[in-house]
Design a protein around this motif. Structure first.
Motif, PDB file in Angstrom:
ATOM      1  N   TYR A 132      10.217   7.619  -0.415  1.00  0.00           N
ATOM      2  CA  TYR A 132      10.966   7.730  -1.659  1.00  0.00           C
ATOM      3  C   TYR A 132       9.711   7.260  -2.940  1.00  0.00           C
ATOM      4  O   TYR A 132      10.263   7.744  -4.039  1.00  0.00           O
ATOM      5  CB  TYR A 132      12.053   7.511  -1.633  1.00  0.00           C
ATOM      6  N   ASN A 133       8.528   6.550  -1.769  1.00  0.00           N
ATOM      7  CA  ASN A 133       8.074   6.368  -3.451  1.00  0.00           C
ATOM      8  C   ASN A 133       6.602   7.566  -3.138  1.00  0.00           C
ATOM      9  O   ASN A 133       5.682   6.431  -2.700  1.00  0.00           O
ATOM     10  CB  ASN A 133       7.652   4.848  -3.860  1.00  0.00           C
ATOM     11  N   PRO A 134       5.699   8.287  -3.748  1.00  0.00           N
ATOM     12  CA  PRO A 134       4.453   8.832  -3.617  1.00  0.00           C
ATOM     13  C   PRO A 134       3.684   8.265  -3.798  1.00  0.00           C
ATOM     14  O   PRO A 134       2.197   7.934  -2.809  1.00  0.00           O
ATOM     15  CB  PRO A 134       4.808  10.272  -4.626  1.00  0.00           C
ATOM     16  N   ASP A 135       3.178   6.715  -4.810  1.00  0.00           N
ATOM     17  CA  ASP A 135       2.402   6.601  -5.376  1.00  0.00           C
ATOM     18  C   ASP A 135       2.179   5.125  -4.181  1.00  0.00           C
ATOM     19  O   ASP A 135       0.717   5.067  -3.168  1.00  0.00           O
ATOM     20  CB  ASP A 135       2.306   5.442  -6.494  1.00  0.00           C
ATOM     21  N   PHE A 136       2.869   5.041  -3.722  1.00  0.00           N
ATOM     22  CA  PHE A 136       3.031   3.854  -2.644  1.00  0.00           C
ATOM     23  C   PHE A 136       2.968   4.432  -1.056  1.00  0.00           C
ATOM     24  O   PHE A 136       2.434   4.098   0.181  1.00  0.00           O
ATOM     25  CB  PHE A 136       4.731   3.120  -1.405  1.00  0.00           C
ATOM     26  N   ASP A 137       3.500   5.579  -0.578  1.00  0.00           N
ATOM     27  CA  ASP A 137       3.035   6.776   0.657  1.00  0.00           C
ATOM     28  C   ASP A 137       1.191   6.607   0.415  1.00  0.00           C
ATOM     29  O   ASP A 137       1.009   6.815   1.368  1.00  0.00           O
ATOM     30  CB  ASP A 137       3.618   8.010   0.658  1.00  0.00           C
ATOM     31  N   SER A 138       0.772   7.583  -0.438  1.00  0.00           N
ATOM     32  CA  SER A 138      -1.022   7.366  -0.688  1.00  0.00           C
ATOM     33  C   SER A 138      -1.595   6.199  -0.102  1.00  0.00           C
ATOM     34  O   SER A 138      -2.455   6.114   0.437  1.00  0.00           O
ATOM     35  CB  SER A 138      -1.304   7.983  -2.113  1.00  0.00           C
ATOM     36  N   LYS A 139      -0.955   5.271  -0.821  1.00  0.00           N
ATOM     37  CA  LYS A 139      -1.320   3.862  -0.659  1.00  0.00           C
ATOM     38  C   LYS A 139      -1.846   3.156   1.168  1.00  0.00           C
ATOM     39  O   LYS A 139      -1.977   3.083   1.729  1.00  0.00           O
ATOM     40  CB  LYS A 139      -1.533   2.794  -1.315  1.00  0.00           C
ATOM     41  N   TYR A 140       0.299   3.267   1.361  1.00  0.00           N
ATOM     42  CA  TYR A 140       0.039   2.961   2.680  1.00  0.00           C
ATOM     43  C   TYR A 140      -0.056   3.914   3.678  1.00  0.00           C
ATOM     44  O   TYR A 140      -0.694   3.626   5.041  1.00  0.00           O
ATOM     45  CB  TYR A 140       1.316   3.227   2.490  1.00  0.00           C
ATOM     46  N   CYS A 141      -1.113   5.516   3.732  1.00  0.00           N
ATOM     47  CA  CYS A 141      -1.202   6.776   3.989  1.00  0.00           C
ATOM     48  C   CYS A 141      -3.002   6.517   4.088  1.00  0.00           C
ATOM     49  O   CYS A 141      -3.227   6.855   5.586  1.00  0.00           O
ATOM     50  CB  CYS A 141      -1.176   7.432   3.874  1.00  0.00           C
ATOM     51  N   GLU A 142      -3.813   5.079   3.458  1.00  0.00           N
ATOM     52  CA  GLU A 142      -4.551   5.327   3.817  1.00  0.00           C
ATOM     53  C   GLU A 142      -5.263   3.978   5.162  1.00  0.00           C
ATOM     54  O   GLU A 142      -4.810   4.143   5.663  1.00  0.00           O
ATOM     55  CB  GLU A 142      -5.447   4.468   2.683  1.00  0.00           C
ATOM     56  N   LYS A 143      -6.460   4.466   5.323  1.00  0.00           N
ATOM     57  CA  LYS A 143      -7.481   3.655   6.742  1.00  0.00           C
ATOM     58  C   LYS A 143      -6.689   2.015   6.676  1.00  0.00           C
ATOM     59  O   LYS A 143      -6.566   1.093   7.374  1.00  0.00           O
ATOM     60  CB  LYS A 143      -8.664   3.873   6.751  1.00  0.00           C
ATOM     61  N   THR A 144      -7.427   1.451   5.174  1.00  0.00           N
ATOM     62  CA  THR A 144      -7.174   0.384   5.084  1.00  0.00           C
ATOM     63  C   THR A 144      -5.162  -0.010   3.783  1.00  0.00           C
ATOM     64  O   THR A 144      -5.732   0.584   3.276  1.00  0.00           O
ATOM     65  CB  THR A 144      -7.806   0.085   4.224  1.00  0.00           C
ATOM     66  N   SER A 145      -4.631   0.439   4.981  1.00  0.00           N
ATOM     67  CA  SER A 145      -3.174  -0.313   3.915  1.00  0.00           C
ATOM     68  C   SER A 145      -2.362  -1.147   4.404  1.00  0.00           C
ATOM     69  O   SER A 145      -1.358  -1.983   3.456  1.00  0.00           O
ATOM     70  CB  SER A 145      -2.319   0.895   5.326  1.00  0.00           C
ATOM     71  N   TYR A 146      -3.240  -2.565   4.462  1.00  0.00           N
ATOM     72  CA  TYR A 146      -2.978  -3.952   4.389  1.00  0.00           C
ATOM     73  C   TYR A 146      -1.397  -4.280   4.778  1.00  0.00           C
ATOM     74  O   TYR A 146      -0.811  -4.924   4.206  1.00  0.00           O
ATOM     75  CB  TYR A 146      -2.362  -4.071   2.656  1.00  0.00           C
ATOM     76  N   SER A 147      -1.144  -4.070   5.782  1.00  0.00           N
ATOM     77  CA  SER A 147       0.122  -3.731   6.400  1.00  0.00           C
ATOM     78  C   SER A 147      -0.221  -4.684   8.486  1.00  0.00           C
ATOM     79  O   SER A 147       0.453  -4.880   9.164  1.00  0.00           O
ATOM     80  CB  SER A 147       0.628  -3.254   6.940  1.00  0.00           C
ATOM     81  N   SER A 148      -1.115  -5.117   8.219  1.00  0.00           N
ATOM     82  CA  SER A 148      -1.937  -5.584   9.579  1.00  0.00           C
ATOM     83  C   SER A 148      -0.952  -6.689  10.054  1.00  0.00           C
ATOM     84  O   SER A 148      -0.794  -7.845   8.684  1.00  0.00           O
ATOM     85  CB  SER A 148      -3.417  -5.762   9.524  1.00  0.00           C
ATOM     86  N   HIS A 149      -0.936  -7.591  11.450  1.00  0.00           N
ATOM     87  CA  HIS A 149      -0.841  -8.865  10.794  1.00  0.00           C
ATOM     88  C   HIS A 149      -1.336 -10.009  10.835  1.00  0.00           C
ATOM     89  O   HIS A 149      -0.484 -10.733   9.875  1.00  0.00           O
ATOM     90  CB  HIS A 149      -0.962  -9.058  12.320  1.00  0.00           C
ATOM     91  N   ARG A 150      -2.208  -9.821  10.524  1.00  0.00           N
ATOM     92  CA  ARG A 150      -3.588 -10.297   9.429  1.00  0.00           C
ATOM     93  C   ARG A 150      -3.104 -10.594   8.452  1.00  0.00           C
ATOM     94  O   ARG A 150      -2.951 -12.187   7.772  1.00  0.00           O
ATOM     95  CB  ARG A 150      -4.816 -10.661   9.888  1.00  0.00           C
ATOM     96  N   ILE A 151      -2.773  -9.573   7.721  1.00  0.00           N
ATOM     97  CA  ILE A 151      -2.799  -9.619   6.563  1.00  0.00           C
ATOM     98  C   ILE A 151      -1.274  -9.825   5.865  1.00  0.00           C
ATOM     99  O   ILE A 151      -0.846 -10.861   5.207  1.00  0.00           O
ATOM    100  CB  ILE A 151      -2.146  -8.349   5.727  1.00  0.00           C
ATOM    101  N   GLN A 152      -0.082  -9.662   7.173  1.00  0.00           N
ATOM    102  CA  GLN A 152       0.707 -10.491   6.868  1.00  0.00           C
ATOM    103  C   GLN A 152       1.177 -11.783   7.108  1.00  0.00           C
ATOM    104  O   GLN A 152       2.237 -12.590   5.594  1.00  0.00           O
ATOM    105  CB  GLN A 152       1.846 -10.060   8.094  1.00  0.00           C
ATOM    106  N   ASP A 153       0.198 -12.509   7.483  1.00  0.00           N
ATOM    107  CA  ASP A 153       0.487 -13.901   8.142  1.00  0.00           C
ATOM    108  C   ASP A 153      -0.091 -14.205   6.542  1.00  0.00           C
ATOM    109  O   ASP A 153       0.138 -15.860   5.849  1.00  0.00           O
ATOM    110  CB  ASP A 153      -0.318 -14.266   8.928  1.00  0.00           C
ATOM    111  N   GLU A 154      -1.579 -13.866   5.975  1.00  0.00           N
ATOM    112  CA  GLU A 154      -1.531 -14.211   4.996  1.00  0.00           C
ATOM    113  C   GLU A 154      -0.365 -14.429   3.637  1.00  0.00           C
ATOM    114  O   GLU A 154      -0.983 -15.443   2.762  1.00  0.00           O
ATOM    115  CB  GLU A 154      -2.455 -13.576   4.396  1.00  0.00           C
TER     116      GLU A 154
END
Length: 398
Positions: A132-154
């Motif tokens: 529902y958010n095109p701006d969020f979708d454009s960043k989340y679909c990039e190769k570096t989406s900052y959603s890995s386990h390490r980023i979550q822990d940080e």
């Protein structure tokens, strides 16, 4: 660039003035014609020169930049938009982390690949926002989406440190504090939860500060040292006095001579020890339930009800009766000495669903369809014939 163009124009005017002065000093019409033609030739050659055309292009671009802004300004504006978009994306990820943490929900799933039907709570919420958010979708679909386990822990660590720093600042303003510790075992790790109490705006405030790993040893000396080291890490061990301490009644914590409370008093003489009131009350309730005949009968019956209605077929009939009667469903849970509120919840459940329980037991006895009928007869006899004991169910709440 503007100064360079003005310099070129001024030099042309000086050159032209020299030619005019030269013409004025000469006589004769033919000389004047020759000079005018010479000036035209020079101007024509200059107008077609690379330097003139370059300066003219720069001058045109300069006038246009007054309207649209310079290239530097345009690049800076685009950079600012990109920075703001990245910040909005990270804010959304942080909000997801805070939501899952506040609700006590697991972050990860067993299979988080793109083909998985359930990628875990964190990534599923990200997918929902991206829908529902095109701006969020454009960043989340990039190769570096900052959603890995390490980023979550940080992100979890950064958020917890931010909250902890707020608590520490409040403790520093309160000048003194008290500590409370209890066991918090996690799978194969032995942990100790540490809470603090302090005064804020004349109101007593209680906050959870963190977990202390004490898997190495659980004697009084090690536990005390672990508490002091944890407080030192967050700057609370040097100048914030501890004026009170509260633990359970285990000897390693409450020992008068070698317990944790005695060792804390060696460093903070005014740290008064109080046996946790919740533990005390729980011990009183447990002893009362065992020693007094009426209460023993009540809670033995509650245990029997839990065992009887744990059977799927009987529980299904019981739930159907609750729906027909329009009664709010309150399940009967297993009574445990360590779960302090289970007794109250079970009493409340029986009080609310008393009519449904009686009907379910009577129907089961009437049908006489399985081997659990004798158990149902015994429970019903206690509930209906010896129901004076269950006056406690109505009194406990009040």
């Amino acid at each position: 660039m503007l100064y360079f163009v003005l310099f070129v124009v001024i030099m042309e005017m000086i050159q032209m003035k020299k030619h005019l002065l030269l013409l004025a000093s000469k006589t004769g019409r033919s000389c004047l014609v020759r000079e005018v033609l010479e000036i035209r030739r020079i101007n024509s050659a200059h107008s077609n020169s690379v330097q003139h055309l370059t300066c003219l292009a720069k001058w045109t671009a300069h006038k246009k930049s007054k309207i649209t802004g310079s290239i530097v300004t345009q690049l800076s504006s685009q950079h600012s938009k990109l920075v703001e978009m990245n910040r909005q994306y990270m804010r959304a990820l942080i909000d997801i982390v805070l939501l899952l943490s506040r609700q006590g929900i697991a972050f990860r799933g067993h299979n988080e690949t793109s083909s998985s039907l359930n990628q875990g709570n964190f990534k599923e919420i990200c997918n929902l926002l991206a829908k529902y958010n095109p701006d969020f979708d454009s960043k989340y679909c990039e190769k570096t989406s900052y959603s890995s386990h390490r980023i979550q822990d940080e992100l979890i660590e950064i958020s917890s440190n931010y909250v902890r720093n707020i608590i520490i600042n409040e403790i520093e303003n309160a000048v003194s504090c008290s500590i409370m510790c209890d066991e918090a075992r996690c799978f194969k790790e032995e942990q100790m939860s540490l809470c603090v109490r302090y005064c804020k705006d004349l109101n007593v405030t209680e906050r959870f500060l963190g977990f202390i790993d004490c898997s190495q040893n659980q004697n009084a000396e090690t536990l005390t040292q672990s508490i002091f080291e944890y407080l030192k890490i967050w700057g609370l061990n040097s100048f914030i006095p501890i004026v009170a301490q509260s633990y359970d009644g285990a000897n390693v914590m409450s020992g008068r001579f070698n317990g944790v409370q005695a060792r804390v008093k060696e460093k903070y003489p005014y740290a008064i020890y109080t046996h946790c009131m919740a533990h005390r009350l729980n011990l009183v309730v447990i002893d009362m339930c065992k020693l007094i005949k009426e209460t023993r009968s009540v809670f033995n019956t509650l245990k029997a009800l839990y065992t009887h209605f744990s059977k799927p077929s009987i529980n299904k009939k019981y739930n159907d009766i609750q729906v027909k009667l329009g009664i709010n469903k309150l399940s009967i849970t297993k009574i445990s000495d360590m779960r302090w509120n289970c007794r109250y919840k079970n009493c409340e459940a029986v009080k609310t669903n008393y009519k449904a329980i009686i009907i379910a037991l009577e129907e089961e006895i009437e049908n006489d369809g399985d081997k659990d009928v004798n158990e149902a007869i015994g429970i019903l006899h206690v509930l209906k014939i010896k129901n004076l004991s269950f006056i406690y169910l109505y009194c406990i709440k009040y």
